[in-house]
Design a protein around this motif. Structure first.
Motif, mmCIF file in Angstrom:
data_model
loop_
_atom_site.group_PDB
_atom_site.id
_atom_site.type_symbol
_atom_site.label_atom_id
_atom_site.label_comp_id
_atom_site.label_asym_id
_atom_site.label_seq_id
_atom_site.Cartn_x
_atom_site.Cartn_y
_atom_site.Cartn_z
ATOM 1 N N SER A 94 0.831 -1.201 0.000
ATOM 2 C CA SER A 94 0.000 0.000 0.000
ATOM 3 C C SER A 94 0.867 1.254 0.000
ATOM 4 O O SER A 94 0.594 2.220 -0.730
ATOM 5 C CB SER A 94 -0.922 -0.003 1.229
ATOM 6 O OG SER A 94 -1.763 -1.131 1.226
ATOM 7 N N GLY A 95 1.926 1.249 0.805
ATOM 8 C CA GLY A 95 2.809 2.404 0.857
ATOM 9 C C GLY A 95 3.545 2.623 -0.446
ATOM 10 O O GLY A 95 3.756 3.770 -0.866
ATOM 11 N N ALA A 96 3.955 1.528 -1.122
ATOM 12 C CA ALA A 96 4.647 1.665 -2.404
ATOM 13 C C ALA A 96 3.729 2.250 -3.469
ATOM 14 O O ALA A 96 4.179 2.996 -4.349
ATOM 15 C CB ALA A 96 5.178 0.309 -2.855
ATOM 16 N N ILE A 97 2.451 1.917 -3.406
ATOM 17 C CA ILE A 97 1.497 2.465 -4.377
ATOM 18 C C ILE A 97 1.252 3.943 -4.116
ATOM 19 O O ILE A 97 1.174 4.756 -5.044
ATOM 20 C CB ILE A 97 0.174 1.679 -4.337
ATOM 21 C CG1 ILE A 97 0.401 0.242 -4.835
ATOM 22 C CG2 ILE A 97 -0.899 2.364 -5.179
ATOM 23 C CD1 ILE A 97 -0.817 -0.642 -4.701
ATOM 24 N N MET A 98 1.153 4.329 -2.859
ATOM 25 C CA MET A 98 0.742 5.687 -2.525
ATOM 26 C C MET A 98 1.903 6.653 -2.333
ATOM 27 O O MET A 98 1.701 7.858 -2.295
ATOM 28 C CB MET A 98 -0.126 5.672 -1.272
ATOM 29 C CG MET A 98 -1.469 4.985 -1.515
ATOM 30 S SD MET A 98 -2.651 5.179 -0.187
ATOM 31 C CE MET A 98 -1.912 4.150 1.063
ATOM 32 N N SER A 99 3.126 6.132 -2.239
ATOM 33 C CA SER A 99 4.270 7.038 -2.087
ATOM 34 C C SER A 99 4.484 7.824 -3.378
ATOM 35 O O SER A 99 4.559 7.234 -4.453
ATOM 36 C CB SER A 99 5.537 6.243 -1.761
ATOM 37 O OG SER A 99 5.421 5.603 -0.511
ATOM 38 N N PRO A 100 4.625 9.136 -3.295
ATOM 39 C CA PRO A 100 4.839 9.929 -4.502
ATOM 40 C C PRO A 100 6.298 10.065 -4.910
ATOM 41 O O PRO A 100 6.591 10.512 -6.002
ATOM 42 C CB PRO A 100 4.260 11.297 -4.114
ATOM 43 C CG PRO A 100 4.486 11.384 -2.638
ATOM 44 C CD PRO A 100 4.374 9.982 -2.104
ATOM 45 N N ALA A 159 2.008 15.031 0.246
ATOM 46 C CA ALA A 159 2.091 16.201 -0.615
ATOM 47 C C ALA A 159 3.349 17.014 -0.344
ATOM 48 O O ALA A 159 3.997 17.512 -1.262
ATOM 49 C CB ALA A 159 0.852 17.088 -0.423
ATOM 50 N N CYS A 160 3.717 17.140 0.942
ATOM 51 C CA CYS A 160 4.866 17.981 1.314
ATOM 52 C C CYS A 160 6.197 17.295 1.096
ATOM 53 O O CYS A 160 7.209 17.959 0.850
ATOM 54 C CB CYS A 160 4.729 18.436 2.766
ATOM 55 S SG CYS A 160 3.285 19.464 3.095
ATOM 56 N N TYR A 161 6.226 15.955 1.202
ATOM 57 C CA TYR A 161 7.471 15.211 1.032
ATOM 58 C C TYR A 161 7.420 14.406 -0.267
ATOM 59 O O TYR A 161 7.777 13.234 -0.305
ATOM 60 C CB TYR A 161 7.704 14.254 2.211
ATOM 61 C CG TYR A 161 7.972 14.982 3.514
ATOM 62 C CD1 TYR A 161 9.252 15.390 3.841
ATOM 63 C CD2 TYR A 161 6.925 15.246 4.403
ATOM 64 C CE1 TYR A 161 9.502 16.037 5.044
ATOM 65 C CE2 TYR A 161 7.160 15.898 5.609
ATOM 66 C CZ TYR A 161 8.447 16.291 5.921
ATOM 67 O OH TYR A 161 8.688 16.930 7.093
ATOM 68 N N ALA A 162 6.963 15.038 -1.305
ATOM 69 C CA ALA A 162 6.779 14.317 -2.575
ATOM 70 C C ALA A 162 8.099 14.002 -3.253
ATOM 71 O O ALA A 162 8.186 13.065 -4.036
ATOM 72 C CB ALA A 162 5.898 15.138 -3.523
ATOM 73 N N ALA A 163 9.130 14.776 -3.026
ATOM 74 C CA ALA A 163 10.393 14.562 -3.737
ATOM 75 C C ALA A 163 11.122 13.341 -3.181
ATOM 76 O O ALA A 163 11.065 13.082 -2.006
ATOM 77 C CB ALA A 163 11.269 15.785 -3.606
#
Length: 454
Positions: free
Chosen positions: A38-44, A450-454
């Motif tokens: 789930s985290g791998a799918i949602m991590s940006p 959103a804030c740690y997208a990079a």
């Protein structure tokens, strides 16, 4: 999603999607697999274990090291997962007819002295015919199902088996024989044939795999389609041997004219065919000649059907292709081969949307597992999106400056993310209200992503 990391609350959806893989893991490992997937799918951004936990709102989980052990320590078989995924893909997307797979290698750019399997290779993305660029990294060989997706309007390359191909230096330092890409392809193709007994399997490859030894080793189990050199040595079959003929049996008959010389022969009659789904998804008219021959090098020979193709409009150079099924039609051979172009799209999409090349593992086992899992996740997301599309939940994103008529992988992963975010929080909310309450945990997770997208 707060509290005990093994809690299954909020993971019913992902558990149902990954149900076919449940038997490969123990119960504790399975619960952590659900969190990491789930985290791998949602991590940006990066696809590290820490970023997956952060995306799931588990920043303060005490046993975070147990999630690292899923990749670098726990006992489970990546080959068993590959078989399960391949059978699942075929059952959903290719229930009948030939199963077409593609084989290609790609470079995962990685540096670091502790990454023992890395080497220096040609960078296929940055290099061209006239410009050679070398890069440090890991070389992977990917096996993909090349199947059309009706809702996307084109063939997608869906990875199911990804194999690490260490450098020659890696093998030499450990006293092992170096295994070439063709050797690994042979082993992988025979394994795939055992996974699908009774089905016709067609493998399309680039010229790197146009090896007589490889073709001869698998042609009884798998039909191979690849490029062929214009100067290849082609011969007629050997003549029948009579009872009083002395000496060893002939391996070949008379030599045929080279394909390059046939291009210059004005007496040859060319046939025409229109190939659908050419580059860019458009139909394309080509001229071709075809025949059968023995492709022979001293001591080695394999029977093939060749197809020599030229463009009447002169937009591409003449090319030649081979097929180990002598009864295959030239139009089918060309149609099968052009499917492999979708593999390059898959490599680009996995880098853009699934964070390939952003992993930071150093352990050999974790390195050997993470990239194949992320590649396989591309196929799992496609299968889930295929189910969501039946409910009308996968729609192409449209803007004023860019209109898409059919969904792409970015739309597919967005639909899956929407389902994951909504499942534990919004499915019980009234649908006729314009305002909805967002739990604090979900709100913080959304902000962090959103804030740690990079």
């Amino acid at each position: 999603m707060e509290g005990e990391a093994g809690n299954d609350v909020g993971f019913s959806g992902i558990a149902a999607w990954l149900g076919p893989f449940r038997a490969a893991f123990t119960a504790p490992t399975w619960r952590r697999v659900l969190v990491l997937t789930s985290g791998a799918i949602m991590s940006p951004g990066r696809r590290t274990v820490c970023s997956a936990l952060r995306a799931m709102g588990l920043d303060d989980v005490a046993d975070f090291s147990s999630f690292h052990r899923v990749l670098n320590c726990n006992r489970w078989s990546a080959l068993a997962l590959a078989r399960t995924l391949f059978v699942w893909l075929v059952a959903v997307l290719v229930p009948d007819g030939p199963v077409i797979i593609g084989i290609d290698d790609t470079l995962e750019r990685r540096t670091g002295r502790k990454i023992s399997a890395r080497g220096i290779y040609r960078d296929p993305v940055r290099s061209s015919h006239g410009h050679f660029v070398k890069a440090s990294g890991l070389r992977w060989q990917a096996f993909m199902l090349l199947a059309p997706t009706s809702w996307a309007g084109r063939v997608w390359g869906l990875p199911f088996l990804t194999v690490l191909c260490p450098s020659e230096r890696y093998a030499r330092e450990r006293g092992r024989p170096h295994r070439k890409l063709t050797d690994r392809a042979r082993q992988g193709l025979l394994q795939v044939a055992r996974w699908l007994p009774g089905r016709r399997i067609i493998a399309v490859t680039d010229s790197s795999y146009a090896s007589i030894d490889l073709l001869d080793a698998v042609r009884d189990r798998v039909c191979m389609v690849s490029r062929l050199r214009l100067d290849a040595r082609l011969f007629d079959p050997p003549p029948p041997r009579t009872a009083r003929t002395l000496g060893r049996p002939r391996r070949t008959g008379e030599r045929q004219p080279s394909l390059a010389s046939r291009l210059e022969n004005p007496a040859i009659q060319w046939s025409e065919a229109t190939i659908g789904a050419w580059y860019g998804g458009q139909e394309h008219r080509v001229e071709f000649i075809s025949g059968t021959a023995l492709w022979h090098n001293p001591g080695r020979a394999v029977p093939i059907r060749y197809v020599l193709v030229r463009d009447p409009a002169g937009r591409f150079r003449p090319q030649a292709f081979l097929c180990t099924d002598l009864a295959a039609s030239p139009a089918d051979i060309l149609t099968w081969f052009v499917r492999r172009w979708s593999m390059e799209v898959t490599f680009a999409e996995t880098r853009r949307h699934l964070g390939i090349e952003t992993q930071r593992q150093w352990a050999d086992l974790a390195i050997a597992r993470t990239t194949p899992v992320l590649m396989g996740l591309f196929s799992v997301i496609t299968l889930v999106a295929n189910d969501l599309q039946k409910q009308g939940n996968v729609r192409p994103a449209a803007t004023a400056w860019y209109r898409k008529n059919v969904p792409t992988f970015s739309d597919a992963i967005a639909a899956v993310r929407r389902e994951l975010w909504a499942a534990p929080y919004f499915h019980t909310s009234p649908s006729n209200l314009e305002q909805r309450k967002i739990p604090l945990a979900l709100f913080n997770s959304l902000l962090n992503n959103a804030c740690y997208a990079a």
